[in-house]
Enzyme design. Structure first.
Site, PDB file in Angstrom:
ATOM      1  N   ASN A   1     113.216  20.846  62.161  1.00 55.64           N
ATOM      2  CA  ASN A   1     113.480  19.825  60.451  1.00 55.64           C
ATOM      3  C   ASN A   1     113.978  18.356  61.124  1.00 55.64           C
ATOM      4  O   ASN A   1     114.436  17.365  62.477  1.00 55.64           O
ATOM      5  CB  ASN A   1     114.560  20.343  59.898  1.00 55.64           C
ATOM      6  CG  ASN A   1     115.638  21.086  61.189  1.00 55.64           C
ATOM      7  OD1 ASN A   1     115.869  21.292  62.331  1.00 55.64           O
ATOM      8  ND2 ASN A   1     116.461  20.783  60.777  1.00 55.64           N
ATOM      9  N   ILE A   2     113.648  17.298  60.316  1.00 57.70           N
ATOM     10  CA  ILE A   2     113.715  15.683  60.660  1.00 57.70           C
ATOM     11  C   ILE A   2     114.928  15.523  59.636  1.00 57.70           C
ATOM     12  O   ILE A   2     114.322  15.513  58.352  1.00 57.70           O
ATOM     13  CB  ILE A   2     112.755  14.964  60.947  1.00 57.70           C
ATOM     14  CG1 ILE A   2     111.687  15.551  61.492  1.00 57.70           C
ATOM     15  CG2 ILE A   2     113.269  13.301  61.033  1.00 57.70           C
ATOM     16  CD1 ILE A   2     110.704  14.385  62.234  1.00 57.70           C
ATOM     17  N   GLU A   3     116.384  15.139  59.925  1.00 60.19           N
ATOM     18  CA  GLU A   3     116.988  14.838  58.266  1.00 60.19           C
ATOM     19  C   GLU A   3     117.253  13.232  58.775  1.00 60.19           C
ATOM     20  O   GLU A   3     116.503  12.705  59.515  1.00 60.19           O
ATOM     21  CB  GLU A   3     118.394  15.355  58.967  1.00 60.19           C
ATOM     22  CG  GLU A   3     118.395  16.808  59.347  1.00 60.19           C
ATOM     23  CD  GLU A   3     119.546  17.704  59.227  1.00 60.19           C
ATOM     24  OE1 GLU A   3     120.318  17.181  59.260  1.00 60.19           O
ATOM     25  OE2 GLU A   3     119.517  18.579  58.605  1.00 60.19           O
TER      26      GLU A   3
ATOM     27  N   CYS B   1     111.704  18.858  56.360  1.00 61.59           N
ATOM     28  CA  CYS B   1     112.037  20.406  56.740  1.00 61.59           C
ATOM     29  C   CYS B   1     111.377  20.970  57.840  1.00 61.59           C
ATOM     30  O   CYS B   1     109.789  20.151  58.125  1.00 61.59           O
ATOM     31  CB  CYS B   1     111.515  21.919  55.756  1.00 61.59           C
ATOM     32  SG  CYS B   1     112.454  22.678  54.646  1.00 61.59           S
TER      33      CYS B   1
ATOM     34  N   GLU C   1     108.871  23.329  58.669  1.00 66.72           N
ATOM     35  CA  GLU C   1     107.266  23.759  57.938  1.00 66.72           C
ATOM     36  C   GLU C   1     106.571  22.653  57.499  1.00 66.72           C
ATOM     37  O   GLU C   1     105.102  21.969  58.505  1.00 66.72           O
ATOM     38  CB  GLU C   1     107.308  24.626  56.914  1.00 66.72           C
ATOM     39  CG  GLU C   1     108.353  26.231  57.427  1.00 66.72           C
ATOM     40  CD  GLU C   1     110.297  25.585  57.289  1.00 66.72           C
ATOM     41  OE1 GLU C   1     110.224  24.443  57.410  1.00 66.72           O
ATOM     42  OE2 GLU C   1     110.648  27.087  56.574  1.00 66.72           O
TER      43      GLU C   1
ATOM     44  N   CYS D   1     111.644  27.318  53.176  1.00 63.76           N
ATOM     45  CA  CYS D   1     112.134  26.708  51.041  1.00 63.76           C
ATOM     46  C   CYS D   1     110.663  27.056  49.972  1.00 63.76           C
ATOM     47  O   CYS D   1     109.980  26.646  50.866  1.00 63.76           O
ATOM     48  CB  CYS D   1     112.819  25.621  51.492  1.00 63.76           C
ATOM     49  SG  CYS D   1     112.033  24.510  51.174  1.00 63.76           S
TER      50      CYS D   1
ATOM     51  N   CYS E   1     108.918  23.860  51.395  1.00 67.27           N
ATOM     52  CA  CYS E   1     107.451  24.653  51.883  1.00 67.27           C
ATOM     53  C   CYS E   1     106.577  25.529  51.292  1.00 67.27           C
ATOM     54  O   CYS E   1     105.744  25.787  51.982  1.00 67.27           O
ATOM     55  CB  CYS E   1     108.401  24.921  53.409  1.00 67.27           C
ATOM     56  SG  CYS E   1     108.946  23.881  54.067  1.00 67.27           S
TER      57      CYS E   1
HETATM   58  N1  THU Z   1     115.159  23.378  56.298  1.00 69.69           N
HETATM   59  C1  THU Z   1     113.679  23.210  57.536  1.00 69.69           C
HETATM   60  O1  THU Z   1     113.419  23.159  57.679  1.00 69.69           O
HETATM   61  N2  THU Z   1     113.305  24.234  57.071  1.00 69.69           N
HETATM   62  C2  THU Z   1     113.214  25.497  55.952  1.00 69.69           C
HETATM   63  O2  THU Z   1     112.374  26.537  55.110  1.00 69.69           O
HETATM   64  C3  THU Z   1     114.660  25.338  55.121  1.00 69.69           C
HETATM   65  C4  THU Z   1     115.609  24.411  55.129  1.00 69.69           C
HETATM   66  C5  THU Z   1     115.886  22.326  57.187  1.00 69.69           C
HETATM   67  C6  THU Z   1     116.249  21.486  55.796  1.00 69.69           C
HETATM   68  C7  THU Z   1     117.893  20.929  56.926  1.00 69.69           C
HETATM   69  O3  THU Z   1     117.412  19.616  57.389  1.00 69.69           O
HETATM   70  C8  THU Z   1     118.388  22.039  57.102  1.00 69.69           C
HETATM   71  O4  THU Z   1     116.986  22.594  57.429  1.00 69.69           O
HETATM   72  C9  THU Z   1     119.682  22.159  56.533  1.00 69.69           C
HETATM   73  O5  THU Z   1     118.516  22.960  55.054  1.00 69.69           O
END
Ligand code: THU
Length: 136
Positions: free
Chosen positions: A46-48, A57, A59, A91, A94
């Site tokens: 995940n890259i925020e 996300c 995935e 999610c 994804c």
């Molecule tokens: N996140 C994912 O990378 N994949 C998912 O299927 C659910 C959520 C990440 C997004 C965010 O950076 C962190 O989890 C919290 O929601």
């Protein structure tokens, strides 16, 4: 069917990937590992972003790497939630994106490497939105 050894391998790859997760806002590191029909494995994290809604996300970042490498068919995807007490499935966004690249994708998820939950994309996304538009 993906055997137990490969399930474990994918979960371990997803776990190792979480070291590169960029999640300074949620502190919730996620790693994904995709197995393609050519038996290649692609990971993603995940890259925020400080503009929170731009977060991507793990995935979907793994899918981007897979497509960039010329692969188009997903056999399985594993998700590892490093900072979670419970395993987390992909999610909604994804699920939709993964489903573009396979009809019977096996999904594995875990937060501790020992207990792996197994399901399929059809279980997670039973009503395939826009299936009539899908190109195979
Ligand atoms: N996140 C994912 O990378 N994949 C998912 O299927 C659910 C959520 C990440 C997004 C965010 O950076 C962190 O989890 C919290 O929601």
């Amino acid at each position: 069917m993906i055997d137990k050894d490969m399930q474990q391998k994918l979960i371990t790859a997803a776990k190792l990937a979480t070291k590169n997760s960029y999640a300074p806002y949620s502190n919730f590191r996620v790693g994904a590992a995709i197995l393609t029909s050519n038996d290649k494995i692609f990971t993603g994290v995940n890259i925020e972003n400080r503009s929170y809604g731009l977060t991507v996300c793990a995935e979907r970042n793994a899918v981007a790497k897979m497509i960039d490498d010329g692969e188009k068919e997903i056999k399985a995807a594993a998700i590892f939630a490093a900072d979670s007490q419970v395993p987390i499935p992909p999610c909604g966004a994804c699920r939709q994106v993964l489903s573009e690249f396979g009809s019977n994708i096996e999904i594995f998820y875990s937060c501790n490497e020992e207990e792996i939950t197994a399901t399929t994309i059809s279980n997670l996304l039973p009503e395939d939105s826009l299936f009539e538009l899908k190109k195979r």
